[in-house]
Design an enzyme around this catalytic site. Sequence first.
Site, PDB file in Angstrom:
ATOM      1  N   GLU A   1      -9.329   8.809  -5.709  1.00 22.93           N
ATOM      2  CA  GLU A   1     -10.677   8.993  -5.162  1.00 22.93           C
ATOM      3  C   GLU A   1     -11.355  10.253  -5.665  1.00 22.93           C
ATOM      4  O   GLU A   1     -12.566  10.250  -5.916  1.00 22.93           O
ATOM      5  CB  GLU A   1     -10.631   9.001  -3.629  1.00 22.93           C
ATOM      6  CG  GLU A   1     -10.457   7.652  -2.979  1.00 22.93           C
ATOM      7  CD  GLU A   1      -9.026   7.120  -3.050  1.00 22.93           C
ATOM      8  OE1 GLU A   1      -8.811   5.941  -2.699  1.00 22.93           O
ATOM      9  OE2 GLU A   1      -8.132   7.886  -3.453  1.00 22.93           O
TER      10      GLU A   1
ATOM     11  N   HIS B   1      -6.394   4.103   8.832  1.00 25.90           N
ATOM     12  CA  HIS B   1      -7.404   3.156   8.378  1.00 25.90           C
ATOM     13  C   HIS B   1      -8.488   2.948   9.440  1.00 25.90           C
ATOM     14  O   HIS B   1      -9.287   2.011   9.337  1.00 25.90           O
ATOM     15  CB  HIS B   1      -6.768   1.811   8.025  1.00 25.90           C
ATOM     16  CG  HIS B   1      -5.960   1.836   6.765  1.00 25.90           C
ATOM     17  ND1 HIS B   1      -4.778   2.518   6.656  1.00 25.90           N
ATOM     18  CD2 HIS B   1      -6.180   1.270   5.551  1.00 25.90           C
ATOM     19  CE1 HIS B   1      -4.282   2.366   5.433  1.00 25.90           C
ATOM     20  NE2 HIS B   1      -5.120   1.608   4.742  1.00 25.90           N
TER      21      HIS B   1
END
Length: 378
Positions: free
Chosen positions: A114, A183
Amino acid sequence: MATAAAASLQYALHGAASASASAKPRSAAPGRSVRVAAARRSASADATAESKSGGHEVLLFEALREALIEEMKEDPTVCVFGEDVGHYGGSYKVTKGLAEMFGDLQVLDTPIAENSFAGMGVGAAMKGLRPIVEGMNMGFLLLAYNQISNNCGMLHYTSGGQFKIPIVIRGPGGVGRQLGAEHSQRLESYFQSIPGLQMVACSTPYNAKGLMKAAIRSENPVVLFEHVLLYNLKEKIPDEEYICCLEEAEMVRPGEHVTILTYSRMRYHVMQAAKTLVNKGYDPEVIDIRSLKPFDLHTIGNSIKKTHRVLIVEECMRTGGIGASLRSAIIDNFWDYLDAPIMCLSSQDVPTPYAATLEDATVVQPAQIVAAVEQICQ
């Protein structure tokens, strides 16, 4: 490295665009005030447009996809970066089919890194592209926090205005159905303090498409928050082009007794509670704030001047969340209009449990909203 890679990508995309006779580059983006005015005019004309065309039904993820396709067809500098965004079509299929339509350079699959592809997105924006960076899950973008904060949000200022960063950072977040703590992150509170960054949260297929198109066209870096549980919402949207203003809240339900400010998934918990409240004789006004930074204090203030009571409902954490900032802004600007203390219902300050019953207990439920309104209106 990121800037060099972005430059190569820029030349490749511009070459592909010039080879295509059907490509129609857009004119230079108008000024911010003109864009805002155009967005508001477009919003007022949407109902008329829809009534003429009848519109078409889409799921929320399909509305986002439509926005991407329309903008990428119109402007060859719009490109998409992220993990599995290409031939796999994204983890929630927002980019399904885009690689086949626009090629592997304009829809670029990246490694699981990322920080690298967010940095490449910033470099691409500096070199004249309009990148859309997808985080497979918003929680993963914490790995790119340096690029989003120190680069994305500040380079326009630190370069003395030499560079614009027209980048969109988007992806799924929020508490899902047993996705576990890592998550189920809500990063609004992490990003809200970054100077130069604009934040919006979509909640319907209509505003998802309109906000996505507006974010792509903006000269500012924009973070678009999508909720994992809203992708399959269905709604009829106009066939004609429209955009939503990035800085404007949405009046969901007019009312007289209390102003309820919310966004994203909590909009639906609030509307569920509103049905019960109406049956009990209350008339709540519900506003989806949509713009998390900056707040639309004009819409919010007009509502408070009418109801004199405020309830904020969010899925963000209570400590340092969007609700805390919104409460502070209301106190600073509309204190004299309040007849009761501002109440804020937020998620618990704990990691989101995996067990479904415990997960539900950490998030605001409709019954809590009903109880809070009854308390405020006593």
